[in-house]
Design a protein around this motif. Structure first.
Motif, mmCIF file in Angstrom:
data_model
loop_
_atom_site.group_PDB
_atom_site.id
_atom_site.type_symbol
_atom_site.label_atom_id
_atom_site.label_comp_id
_atom_site.label_asym_id
_atom_site.label_seq_id
_atom_site.Cartn_x
_atom_site.Cartn_y
_atom_site.Cartn_z
ATOM 1 N N MET A 314 0.841 -1.204 0.000
ATOM 2 C CA MET A 314 0.000 0.000 0.000
ATOM 3 C C MET A 314 0.876 1.254 0.000
ATOM 4 O O MET A 314 0.551 2.253 -0.644
ATOM 5 C CB MET A 314 -0.933 0.009 1.222
ATOM 6 N N THR A 315 1.988 1.197 0.725
ATOM 7 C CA THR A 315 2.868 2.362 0.781
ATOM 8 C C THR A 315 3.453 2.656 -0.595
ATOM 9 O O THR A 315 3.552 3.821 -1.014
ATOM 10 C CB THR A 315 3.989 2.110 1.814
ATOM 11 N N ILE A 316 3.813 1.596 -1.316
ATOM 12 C CA ILE A 316 4.359 1.788 -2.666
ATOM 13 C C ILE A 316 3.279 2.352 -3.601
ATOM 14 O O ILE A 316 3.531 3.254 -4.402
ATOM 15 C CB ILE A 316 4.918 0.453 -3.209
ATOM 16 N N ALA A 317 2.079 1.821 -3.475
ATOM 17 C CA ALA A 317 0.977 2.326 -4.305
ATOM 18 C C ALA A 317 0.725 3.803 -4.018
ATOM 19 O O ALA A 317 0.476 4.604 -4.926
ATOM 20 C CB ALA A 317 -0.289 1.517 -4.045
ATOM 21 N N ALA A 318 0.829 4.171 -2.747
ATOM 22 C CA ALA A 318 0.616 5.572 -2.371
ATOM 23 C C ALA A 318 1.688 6.461 -2.978
ATOM 24 O O ALA A 318 1.408 7.565 -3.459
ATOM 25 C CB ALA A 318 0.619 5.701 -0.846
ATOM 26 N N LEU A 319 2.924 5.954 -2.975
ATOM 27 C CA LEU A 319 4.023 6.706 -3.569
ATOM 28 C C LEU A 319 3.752 6.961 -5.053
ATOM 29 O O LEU A 319 3.891 8.081 -5.543
ATOM 30 C CB LEU A 319 5.330 5.911 -3.402
ATOM 31 N N ALA A 320 3.333 5.917 -5.745
ATOM 32 C CA ALA A 320 3.153 6.027 -7.197
ATOM 33 C C ALA A 320 1.977 6.912 -7.574
ATOM 34 O O ALA A 320 1.973 7.530 -8.639
ATOM 35 C CB ALA A 320 2.977 4.640 -7.799
ATOM 36 N N THR A 321 0.963 6.976 -6.721
ATOM 37 C CA THR A 321 -0.273 7.649 -7.118
ATOM 38 C C THR A 321 -0.516 8.940 -6.344
ATOM 39 O O THR A 321 -1.529 9.588 -6.535
ATOM 40 C CB THR A 321 -1.480 6.719 -6.907
ATOM 41 N N GLY A 322 0.414 9.292 -5.463
ATOM 42 C CA GLY A 322 0.293 10.566 -4.749
ATOM 43 C C GLY A 322 -0.794 10.569 -3.696
ATOM 44 O O GLY A 322 -1.511 11.556 -3.548
ATOM 45 N N CYS A 323 -0.945 9.467 -2.964
ATOM 46 C CA CYS A 323 -1.940 9.408 -1.898
ATOM 47 C C CYS A 323 -1.257 9.623 -0.554
ATOM 48 O O CYS A 323 -0.191 9.073 -0.301
ATOM 49 C CB CYS A 323 -2.626 8.043 -1.880
#
Lengths: 623, 339
Positions: A314-323
């Motif tokens: 989830m942390t990586i996804a947040a990094l990629a999508t600006g969350c």
């Protein structure tokens, strides 16, 4: 908002349960008591309404959970106090509370066993167990509030590898829930009497770790220790992702051709890119852990046995999508997974792996956990948003899609647990390398939940392109070398396959071409001893229960489908068997074409495929 | 203001509607374009004054390239879109929606439905004889996720006794198709009172106050805007309900007088439906530019003074006796200065 609250007050215990989530009220406007009594009545009637109060509506579900756990039901007084605290009209809060199966709006016994009667458990002895419970406790749901314990039938509880399954919920001063797998009547009775059985939480994974990718840490790592996770290579992917930067991660995910594993198979990279490129802020990340498709338990195994991988992904996804904020919405029936995720998130926060400036980078991200309360429909992404926001879990019409307007009306990435965990390998080994596994269009590996009449039920991980036959063999084939009757692939929203159709290749493109679906990776095996008609009627009952009721085709269509099936099963069709089959086809077409969401659109698929291929009702109906 | 001046004019899009090329303003719905072109698409849950919820699905149309049918009431037109409003698939879905509703709900007071049933060849009787009505309050207590397993000999319905708990209007949920209109009118689309919401789930979903409390104990302010938008007659003036019960309701003997509400200065339009020289219900035109058909309790229900013929009401009142200070409506003419 001018609230009309009625005149039934909450009890002291109910207030405590609400205050445990919302804090002590600071003025009488918010419901503080007149005499102070521990409440800061000093501020008198200072208004605490308006936008700030209403913005707390997303706490409605957590508060309802708190009251249900502490008091055992949600009384008019408790609801009144909740509404006063959150500035919610009572009618709306009641509409939300009554939407969920795990909430009771009438007094009920302090201990309730929810016994799974869904497809996998039906094939694994649930009927016998329910018969015994009927004998000892009476009809499900019939025990009054004064009884020490009660029981209810339940849809799939997601522990299909060891049927039958029960979830025992105990309310009171020290509320707790326990899932009992391979449940016998004695175990359930002991649990109802307050005894906690030994926790047997071995992961249902039978393949050697070297054959596994997503599951390689399952059973190897200590799920309660972040150090153990790191010792097994954990958080290497996040470091790699921080080196790659948001655009680099996006590129790898796009190159990996990763498709969503929740059932709809949407390209993850495209979803992420759409949100990452949207200027409107904030962006939200939602991890959909509401797996409720009957026969599915893959996400539960990941959440229970490798929870840190979900946090890291989830942390990586947040990094990629600006969350900056993520929500993990987990179904309410997973007590162990819940505890493990709470632990994982807390440890990650303590180590600076969630929160401000993670690992000294620019990335700030944190995760909020949310618990469902017994509603299959909340696995539909837009229904899930509504549920988090404190509204009824009714799907929204699309468009707009979540990438444009999702949680709280903001651009939102929503991914299934399994999908997200794939990202770890994609980031470490690179998108193209990841894409080398599997088939051209379906890259990587896939988790399959094998249950029913199979020798070694459990969770299996195989590359896309594996044949269904080989998957069944991996699990030891039909139990006791019996004769295969049918395989339900994709769950209640999937389709039946005959013994002649086992050569179907398990990839998105091949199943689609065969008019089938892998759905959430459900494989329920039925043999000649299985009660196929019973399974079909259970599926029909499931959809009738789980339809949210918003649109006519699904709300009434699921009822009519169940009735027609009942007539066929009883050997009393209206007109002829042929006429009933035609009627079922027409109902199916109407639901498929005009329902709002995937639930209604697929509610007739499994039943239709069984009627078409399995000769369920030969010779004028009956068994 | 500068923003309004610099905003781009709405674009025009070109689409194919039943094979005919038509132009439409961007942002219009398929339903709006079809209505303009004189094509009838049936609607139940749609109302011009309310946010579309597209729940009834009777307005579905086929959009080329879309896997499933789209609700015309909510789907906006796009350039190059190809829409079929009466294809085989569309007709089948409408037929099923009509059958599903007619086999589970009392549609006897729903306008147009009889005509549509013929047009789409709906045969609700093929689902079997209707199940007997639910006992009073039974449906209000149904728990989500649980139901009695049917034997299929009867078709489940929402039939139940009419809720009569005040003197102004009744709620006959045997006629409710769950179109959400009343909830919207009670909520953010008009009144912002939030006295009612959808409760329960699936076939057991129902419109309800909290814990199904009687209306006088709820937040209801008796504006009657829910009655105005109810498409099936589930919500009905008590006067109309009583006439219908007595068999004396006769729309052909009624005339409608359009007037302006005399209570305050807003100037809401009223349509007084009069039968035998007695006002039997009050409506307001939905296309009124100011009120959009919405009234307050006075305009909607406070008409008795017009026809006060010396037989002053006995026991007529909006709220239950003993439930507070609201005056019994209709018993008195408007007081000076009362807005």
């Amino acid at each position: 908002m001018d609230l009309v609250l009625g005149d039934v007050d909450a009890t002291e215990v109910e207030r405590e349960a609400v205050d445990a989530v919302l804090g002590t009220p600071t003025s009488r406007w918010e419901g503080a008591l007149a005499d102070g009594n521990g409440h800061a009545a000093a501020e008198g009637h200072l208004a605490r309404g308006g936008h700030r109060a209403r913005e707390q509506r997303h706490l409605l579900l957590p508060v309802l959970h708190s009251v249900q756990e502490r008091v055992g039901w949600i009384s008019p007084g408790a609801l009144r106090y909740i509404c006063q605290r959150l500035t919610i009209p009572p009618a709306e809060a009641h509409g939300v509370a009554s939407f969920y199966a795990l909430f009771s709006l009438e007094p009920q016994p302090p201990v309730v066993a929810h016994v799974c009667t869904d497809v996998s458990c039906l094939a694994g002895g649930a009927s016998k167990l329910c018969g015994e419970l009927r004998e000892r406790l009476g009809e499900p749901g019939s025990q009054g509030a004064d009884a020490p314990a009660g029981w209810m039938e339940s849809p799939c509880l997601g522990m299909c590898e060891r049927p039958p399954v029960a979830l025992v919920a105990t309310s009171g001063e020290s509320p707790h829930e326990q899932a009992i797998a391979a449940a016998g009547i004695d175990q359930i009775e002991r649990a109802l009497a307050g005894e906690e059985p030994a926790d047997d939480a071995r992961p249902p994974v039978h393949q050697p770790p070297e054959d596994l990718r997503l599951l390689r840490r399952v059973g190897q790592v200590d799920p309660e220790s972040i150090d153990s996770y790191r010792a097994h290579g954990g958080y290497g992917a996040l470091r790699a992702a921080l080196d790659l930067g948001p655009d680099g991660v996006l590129r790898e995910v796009i190159d990996s051709k990763l498709l969503g594993r929740g059932g709809a198979a949407f390209p993850t990279g495209r979803k992420w890119e759409a949100v990452a490129r949207t200027a409107r802020r904030p962006h939200y990340l939602v991890c959909n852990a509401d797996e409720s498709e009957p026969g599915t338990f893959k996400d539960r195994v990941l959440l229970e046995h490798d929870p840190f991988s979900v946090v890291e992904a989830m942390t990586i996804a947040a990094l990629a999508t600006g969350c900056e904020r993520g929500y993990l919405y987990m179904r309410g029936e997973y007590p162990l997974a819940w505890d493990r995720m709470v632990g994982a998130i807390t440890q990650a926060r303590d180590r600076g792996l969630l929160g401000e400036r993670i690992l000294g980078s620019e990335l700030s991200f944190d995760i909020e956990l949310r618990r469902g309360a017994g509603a299959y429909i909340c696995g539909e992404e837009t229904a899930l948003f509504n549920s988090i926001e404190g509204y009824r879990g009714e799907p929204r019409n699309k468009p707009p899609f979540p990438a444009q307007s999702g949680l709280f009306g903001r651009p939102t990435v929503v991914n299934n647990v399994e999908t997200l965990v794939n990202v770890l390998d994609i980031v470490t080994e690179g998108g193209p390398a990841y894409a080398a596994v599997g088939t051209e269009a379906s890259t990587g590996t896939r988790l399959f939940c094998l249950s029913g009449r199979v020798e070694r039920p459990g969770l299996y991980e195989v590359p896309f392109g594996t044949r269904l036959r080989d998957l069944l063999e991996l699990a030891g084939g039909v139990v006791d070398g019996g004769e295969l009757r049918a395989v339900l692939l994709g769950g209640a929203a999937g389709r039946f396959h005959t013994p002649d159709e086992l050569d179907v290749e398990l990839s998105f493109e091949a199943t689609r071409a065969a008019g089938a679906t892998m759905g959430s990776g459900v494989v329920v095996v039925l043999d000649q001893s299985s009660d196929l008609v019973g399974v079909l009627r259970r599926i029909a009952a499931f959809f009738r229960d789980e339809s949210c009721g918003q649109c006519v085709p699904c709300r009434v269509g699921t009822v009519r489908q169940e009735e027609a099936l009942a007539r066929l099963a009883n050997g009393s069709p209206r007109g002829s068997v042929e006429a009933e089959r035609e009627l079922l086809n027409e109902i199916a077409q109407g639901m498929r074409d005009s329902s709002i969401c995937g639930l209604g659109q697929t509610a007739a698929d499994a039943i239709g495929s069984a009627l078409e291929k399995l000769a369920v009702f030969p010779n004028g109906g009956g068994r | 203001m500068s923003r309004a001046l610099t905003a781009a004019p709405p674009r025009t899009v070109e689409l194919k509607l039943n094979g005919e090329t038509v132009k439409a303003r961007e942002g219009m719905t398929i339903l709006q374009v079809a209505q303009r072109e004189g094509i009838e698409i049936p609607t139940l849950c749609w109302e011009r004054t309310l946010t579309p919820v597209n729940a009834c699905r009777i307005c579905v149309v086929e959009v080329e390239g879309s896997r499933v049918l789209a609700p015309a009431c909510n789907r906006k037109v796009e350039d190059g879109m190809e829409v079929q409003t009466h294809s085989e698939r569309v007709r089948h879905s409408r037929k099923m929606v009509l059958e599903f509703l007619a086999s589970s709900v009392d549609l006897t007071t729903t306008p147009n439905v009889e005509r549509w049933m013929k047009e789409y060849d709906a045969q609700p009787e093929r689902y079997g004889p209707p199940a007997p009505p639910h006992a009073e309050g039974e449906r209000d207590r149904l728990r989500a996720g649980h139901h009695e397993i049917p034997d299929g000999s009867q078709a489940a319905t929402v039939s139940q006794p009419t809720k009569v708990d005040n003197e102004l209007y009744v709620r006959d949920y045997s006629k409710c198709i769950l179109c959400y209109k009343c909830v919207e009118a009670c909520g953010t689309d008009a009144q912002n009172t939030f006295a009612i919401a959808v409760a329960g789930r699936g076939f057991d979903a129902r419109i309800s106050t909290e814990f199904a409390a009687p209306l006088p104990d709820s937040a209801c302010v008796y504006c009657g805007n829910c009655i105005q938008v109810c498409p099936t007659g589930a919500l009905m003036f008590k006067s109309e309900h009583d006439h219908r019960e007595a068999g004396t309701w006769d729309e052909s003997a009624q005339h409608v007088t359009t007037t302006i509400c005399s209570y305050c200065g807003v100037g809401c339009n009223l349509e007084l439906h009069v039968q035998d020289n007695e006002i039997v219900k009050v409506t307001s035109p939905l296309d009124h530019p100011i009120t959009h058909g919405n009234l307050c309790v006075k305009g909607r229900f406070g008409f008795q003074y017009v026809q006060n013929r010396g037989e002053r009401g006995s026991g007529r009142g909006g709220r239950r006796a003993g439930n507070g200070s609201t005056p019994a409506l209709g018993e008195q003419p408007p007081a000076a200065g009362d807005d």
